[in-house]
Motif scaffolding. Sequence first.
Motif, PDB file in Angstrom:
ATOM      1  N   ARG A  23       0.837  -1.198   0.000  1.00  0.00           N
ATOM      2  CA  ARG A  23       0.000   0.000   0.000  1.00  0.00           C
ATOM      3  C   ARG A  23       0.878   1.255   0.000  1.00  0.00           C
ATOM      4  O   ARG A  23       0.612   2.223  -0.722  1.00  0.00           O
ATOM      5  CB  ARG A  23      -0.890  -0.039   1.256  1.00  0.00           C
ATOM      6  CG  ARG A  23      -1.853   1.086   1.440  1.00  0.00           C
ATOM      7  CD  ARG A  23      -3.117   0.948   0.626  1.00  0.00           C
ATOM      8  NE  ARG A  23      -3.616  -0.391   0.462  1.00  0.00           N
ATOM      9  CZ  ARG A  23      -4.569  -0.957   1.199  1.00  0.00           C
ATOM     10  NH1 ARG A  23      -5.112  -0.312   2.200  1.00  0.00           N
ATOM     11  NH2 ARG A  23      -4.995  -2.163   0.932  1.00  0.00           N
ATOM     12  N   LYS A  27       1.204   4.257  -2.799  1.00  0.00           N
ATOM     13  CA  LYS A  27       0.993   5.670  -2.457  1.00  0.00           C
ATOM     14  C   LYS A  27       2.164   6.517  -2.917  1.00  0.00           C
ATOM     15  O   LYS A  27       1.990   7.608  -3.459  1.00  0.00           O
ATOM     16  CB  LYS A  27       0.806   5.827  -0.946  1.00  0.00           C
ATOM     17  CG  LYS A  27      -0.553   5.391  -0.489  1.00  0.00           C
ATOM     18  CD  LYS A  27      -0.806   5.751   0.943  1.00  0.00           C
ATOM     19  CE  LYS A  27      -2.158   5.234   1.377  1.00  0.00           C
ATOM     20  NZ  LYS A  27      -3.262   5.815   0.606  1.00  0.00           N
ATOM     21  N   GLN A  32       0.367  10.076  -3.953  1.00  0.00           N
ATOM     22  CA  GLN A  32      -0.914  10.418  -3.339  1.00  0.00           C
ATOM     23  C   GLN A  32      -0.680  11.385  -2.194  1.00  0.00           C
ATOM     24  O   GLN A  32       0.382  11.375  -1.585  1.00  0.00           O
ATOM     25  CB  GLN A  32      -1.586   9.145  -2.811  1.00  0.00           C
ATOM     26  CG  GLN A  32      -2.327   8.408  -3.901  1.00  0.00           C
ATOM     27  CD  GLN A  32      -2.861   7.084  -3.395  1.00  0.00           C
ATOM     28  OE1 GLN A  32      -3.112   6.915  -2.213  1.00  0.00           O
ATOM     29  NE2 GLN A  32      -3.030   6.135  -4.300  1.00  0.00           N
ATOM     30  N   PRO A  33      -1.690  12.217  -1.902  1.00  0.00           N
ATOM     31  CA  PRO A  33      -1.537  13.201  -0.834  1.00  0.00           C
ATOM     32  C   PRO A  33      -1.049  12.523   0.446  1.00  0.00           C
ATOM     33  O   PRO A  33      -1.559  11.469   0.813  1.00  0.00           O
ATOM     34  CB  PRO A  33      -2.948  13.743  -0.639  1.00  0.00           C
ATOM     35  CG  PRO A  33      -3.669  13.432  -1.894  1.00  0.00           C
ATOM     36  CD  PRO A  33      -3.016  12.256  -2.515  1.00  0.00           C
TER      37      PRO A  33
ATOM     38  N   MET B   1     -13.608   9.708   1.697  1.00  0.00           N
ATOM     39  CA  MET B   1     -12.854  10.600   2.567  1.00  0.00           C
ATOM     40  C   MET B   1     -12.683  11.966   1.908  1.00  0.00           C
ATOM     41  O   MET B   1     -13.433  12.878   2.129  1.00  0.00           O
ATOM     42  CB  MET B   1     -11.494  10.009   2.915  1.00  0.00           C
ATOM     43  CG  MET B   1     -11.616   8.932   3.991  1.00  0.00           C
ATOM     44  SD  MET B   1     -10.022   8.434   4.648  1.00  0.00           S
ATOM     45  CE  MET B   1      -9.594   7.141   3.518  1.00  0.00           C
ATOM     46  N   ASP B   4      -9.848  13.524  -3.664  1.00  0.00           N
ATOM     47  CA  ASP B   4      -8.865  12.782  -4.464  1.00  0.00           C
ATOM     48  C   ASP B   4      -9.127  11.281  -4.448  1.00  0.00           C
ATOM     49  O   ASP B   4      -8.670  10.562  -5.306  1.00  0.00           O
ATOM     50  CB  ASP B   4      -7.445  13.087  -3.981  1.00  0.00           C
ATOM     51  CG  ASP B   4      -7.290  12.856  -2.505  1.00  0.00           C
ATOM     52  OD1 ASP B   4      -7.129  11.694  -2.129  1.00  0.00           O
ATOM     53  OD2 ASP B   4      -7.364  13.820  -1.715  1.00  0.00           O
ATOM     54  N   ARG B   8      -8.866   8.025  -7.697  1.00  0.00           N
ATOM     55  CA  ARG B   8      -7.890   6.958  -7.599  1.00  0.00           C
ATOM     56  C   ARG B   8      -8.220   5.868  -8.620  1.00  0.00           C
ATOM     57  O   ARG B   8      -9.377   5.482  -8.789  1.00  0.00           O
ATOM     58  CB  ARG B   8      -7.951   6.383  -6.200  1.00  0.00           C
ATOM     59  CG  ARG B   8      -6.868   5.442  -5.848  1.00  0.00           C
ATOM     60  CD  ARG B   8      -7.099   5.010  -4.421  1.00  0.00           C
ATOM     61  NE  ARG B   8      -8.415   4.396  -4.284  1.00  0.00           N
ATOM     62  CZ  ARG B   8      -8.627   3.099  -4.475  1.00  0.00           C
ATOM     63  NH1 ARG B   8      -7.646   2.312  -4.819  1.00  0.00           N
ATOM     64  NH2 ARG B   8      -9.839   2.594  -4.326  1.00  0.00           N
ATOM     65  N   ARG B  11      -7.347  -0.770  -9.068  1.00  0.00           N
ATOM     66  CA  ARG B  11      -6.390  -1.790  -9.501  1.00  0.00           C
ATOM     67  C   ARG B  11      -7.030  -3.171  -9.421  1.00  0.00           C
ATOM     68  O   ARG B  11      -7.596  -3.527  -8.391  1.00  0.00           O
ATOM     69  CB  ARG B  11      -5.138  -1.769  -8.607  1.00  0.00           C
ATOM     70  CG  ARG B  11      -4.191  -0.640  -8.922  1.00  0.00           C
ATOM     71  CD  ARG B  11      -3.176  -0.489  -7.811  1.00  0.00           C
ATOM     72  NE  ARG B  11      -2.174  -1.555  -7.812  1.00  0.00           N
ATOM     73  CZ  ARG B  11      -1.113  -1.538  -8.595  1.00  0.00           C
ATOM     74  NH1 ARG B  11      -0.923  -0.571  -9.453  1.00  0.00           N
ATOM     75  NH2 ARG B  11      -0.215  -2.500  -8.527  1.00  0.00           N
ATOM     76  N   ARG B 138     -10.360   3.513   0.106  1.00  0.00           N
ATOM     77  CA  ARG B 138      -9.081   3.505   0.836  1.00  0.00           C
ATOM     78  C   ARG B 138      -8.723   4.895   1.303  1.00  0.00           C
ATOM     79  O   ARG B 138      -8.817   5.805   0.544  1.00  0.00           O
ATOM     80  CB  ARG B 138      -7.969   3.021  -0.073  1.00  0.00           C
ATOM     81  CG  ARG B 138      -8.198   1.596  -0.377  1.00  0.00           C
ATOM     82  CD  ARG B 138      -6.943   0.881  -0.636  1.00  0.00           C
ATOM     83  NE  ARG B 138      -7.259  -0.515  -0.796  1.00  0.00           N
ATOM     84  CZ  ARG B 138      -6.589  -1.316  -1.615  1.00  0.00           C
ATOM     85  NH1 ARG B 138      -5.611  -0.850  -2.300  1.00  0.00           N
ATOM     86  NH2 ARG B 138      -6.919  -2.574  -1.697  1.00  0.00           N
TER      87      ARG B 138
END
Lengths: 81, 138
Positions: A23, A27, A32-33, B1, B4, B8, B11, B138
Motif C-alpha cells: 500500500r 501511495k 498520493q496526498p 474521505m 482525491d 484513484r 487496480r 481507501r
Amino acid sequence: MNAAAETELVEELLAGKHRALARVISKVENRQPGYRDIVSRLHEHTGHADVIGVTGSPGAGKSTLVDKLAAHYRERGRPSA
Amino acid sequence: MSADQEQRTIRCLVAKVGLDGHDRGAHVIARAFRDAGFEVIYSGLHRAPEEIVQAAVQEDVDVLGISILSGAHNTLVPKVIEGLKEYDAFDDTLVLVGGIIPDEDKEELLELGVAEVFGPGTPMEETVEFVEANAPER
C-alpha cells in the motif's frame, strides 16, 4: 489520507505486514496526498543496514553468491534483502 | 474521505487458478477493465492459489477477479480467500468469481466472502459497474 490512517499504515509496515508495504509503495508511486509524510516517518527507521556491493564479470556468479549470502545471514538471524 | 479518493485508479488482478487452460474470458474481462480505466494485472494461466494471494497482496489490488471454468471453484476459491485473510488483505479486497459456476455453488461462494459471481453472458457493463460501485474505499 488522514493522520490516523497514516500512522496505522506506518506501524503495520514496520511490523512487517506485506499488504501495508504494498500500500505504501502504491501511495509513493502515485504521489498520493500525504506520501511525503509517510516517507519522512519511515526515514528515521532506515540507515542502520550495512550495504554490501558485489561486482564481477558476467557469468562470474554474482547472483549465486548473493543468494547464498542472503540465506546464510538469515540463518544467523540477520534480516537481509 | 476526500475528493482525491474518487479519482484513484482501481487496480484489478485478473487471475486464472488451477489446471483450467481456457482464458479467453479472462482476456475479455481484462481488456474491458482496462478500457473502463482500471489498472489491470493478468496472472497468466495455471497459477496456484498461493501465487494469486501473493500477487494480490504485493500488487495492492482493490479487486481480485478469479476466472474458473474447470469446476474446481469449491476447492480453489476457499484457498485464495484463506490466503488473503492470512495476509490481512481480505477485508479491503473485492473478490469476484467469473466462469462456469452452478447455481447451487454460487450461494456457498457468496457466503465465503465472494462479492459476486458472474456467469457466461453477463453484459460487460454490468461487471464494470459492479466494480466501480463496490471497489473498497481507501
